[in-house]
Design an enzyme around this catalytic site. Structure first.
Site, PDB file in Angstrom:
ATOM      1  N   LEU A 168       0.820  -1.207   0.000  1.00 56.43           N
ATOM      2  CA  LEU A 168       0.000   0.000   0.000  1.00 56.43           C
ATOM      3  C   LEU A 168       0.858   1.264   0.000  1.00 56.43           C
ATOM      4  CD1 LEU A 168      -2.855   1.191   0.127  1.00 56.43           C
ATOM      5  CD2 LEU A 168      -2.675   1.105   2.626  1.00 56.43           C
ATOM      6  N   ASP A 169       0.651   2.114  -1.022  1.00 58.91           N
ATOM      7  CA  ASP A 169       1.311   3.417  -1.150  1.00 58.91           C
ATOM      8  C   ASP A 169       2.834   3.319  -1.156  1.00 58.91           C
ATOM      9  OD1 ASP A 169      -1.177   4.717  -1.194  1.00 58.91           O
ATOM     10  OD2 ASP A 169      -1.236   4.827   0.994  1.00 58.91           O
ATOM     11  N   GLU A 170       3.365   2.191  -1.603  1.00 58.74           N
ATOM     12  CA  GLU A 170       4.816   2.011  -1.651  1.00 58.74           C
ATOM     13  C   GLU A 170       5.308   1.799  -3.076  1.00 58.74           C
ATOM     14  OE1 GLU A 170       6.807   2.402   0.845  1.00 58.74           O
ATOM     15  OE2 GLU A 170       5.294   2.537   2.432  1.00 58.74           O
TER      16      GLU A 170
END
Length: 285
Positions: A228-230
């Protein structure tokens, strides 16, 4: 733009002679290079290149050109792609209730500054149907719960196939995609995150920023991965703020930053200016 204009992108282990080999191959096939950018990453040992060129003779055989490129790729262990510039990418936009990024992309399409075509909009809420339809774009309301996520994502994949979608854009789509969907669309989903990653994750980021007294706020456009969001970062935008800004004012400024960063990322992807470099990107602007 004609059917004789192309973009070639490639990456491979860095070695001497790659640029010359590509240039000589294109010249031998009566192609004229109009723009060429390259980058050698000393940390990873990989070389990246984007070449925009025109086939000067109508008799240039695209299949023969691709065959020659495939042979060169084998020699240098290249990952490569060749696109015709007159073929525009087709985009599926996914959104929840915040419409600023969607509205910006739709307006850019209508004004001719978006380098791709928005084929459809998908949302887990019905709120923005009026906006999509005001631009003449198909809208699909696909509600989702934890229990129905597999069925909803299967329907998303069906729409991607039926609309012949090249790129999915999460324009403030406030749902986490499954690992399976992320893997199936690897390198084909762009998300806009409402902060400088990895700061201020989660809900109400501008309220978090206000509580910490930040002096800069930002937005990050990145490719989506199962982490997530990486995912690899494509573009970031910032604005300077101070103690006089309320959370609402920070939100207003932040929405402009999100729209700008996302539009740039979509255009660069549509023009084949982004190459993946592990967990990073190389962006030939």
């Amino acid at each position: 733009m004609s059917d004789r204009e192309f973009v070639l992108t490639l990456s491979c282990p860095d070695s001497r002679g790659i640029v010359a080999a590509v240039a000589n191959l294109l010249a031998a096939h009566q192609c004229n290079i109009e723009e060429s950018q390259q980058f050698g990453d000393h940390y990873t040992g990989r070389f990246f290149m984007r070449v925009q060129f025109t086939a000067e003779s109508p008799q240039v055989d695209e299949d023969a050109l691709r065959g020659a490129l495939a042979a060169l790729a084998s020699e240098y262990a290249m990952d490569w792609d060749l696109w015709r510039r007159d073929v525009r990418m087709r985009v599926l936009v996914m959104v929840s209730k915040y419409g600023h990024c969607l509205n910006d992309l739709l307006y850019r399409q209508r004004s001719g500054t978006l380098k791709a075509d928005i084929a459809a909009v998908v949302s887990n809420h019905p709120d923005l149907e009026f906006l999509a339809k005001s631009y003449g774009v198909d809208f699909h309301h696909l509600p989702v719960t934890p229990q129905t996520k597999p069925e909803q994502e299967a329907r998303v994949l069906e729409l991607i196939q039926s609309y012949q979608i090249d790129l999915v854009v999460l324009a403030r789509y406030m749902q986490v995609l499954s690992e399976d969907l992320c893997q199936k669309l690897a390198g084909r989903i762009i998300n806009i995150h409402h902060s400088f990653l990895p700061s201020f994750k989660g809900a109400r980021p501008y309220h978090q920023a206000h509580a910490r007294g930040v002096k800069l706020i930002g937005a990050t456009a990145h490719y989506v991965t199962a982490d997530l969001d990486e995912g690899p970062i494509i573009e970031q935008e910032v604005a300077r703020v101070d103690h006089t800004f309320s959370p609402e004012q920070l939100t207003e400024v932040g929405r402009d930053l999100e729209s700008m960063a996302l539009a740039r990322a979509v255009n660069w992807h549509a023009e084949h200016r982004i190459l993946l470099n592990g967990s990073k990107t190389v962006v030939f602007r």
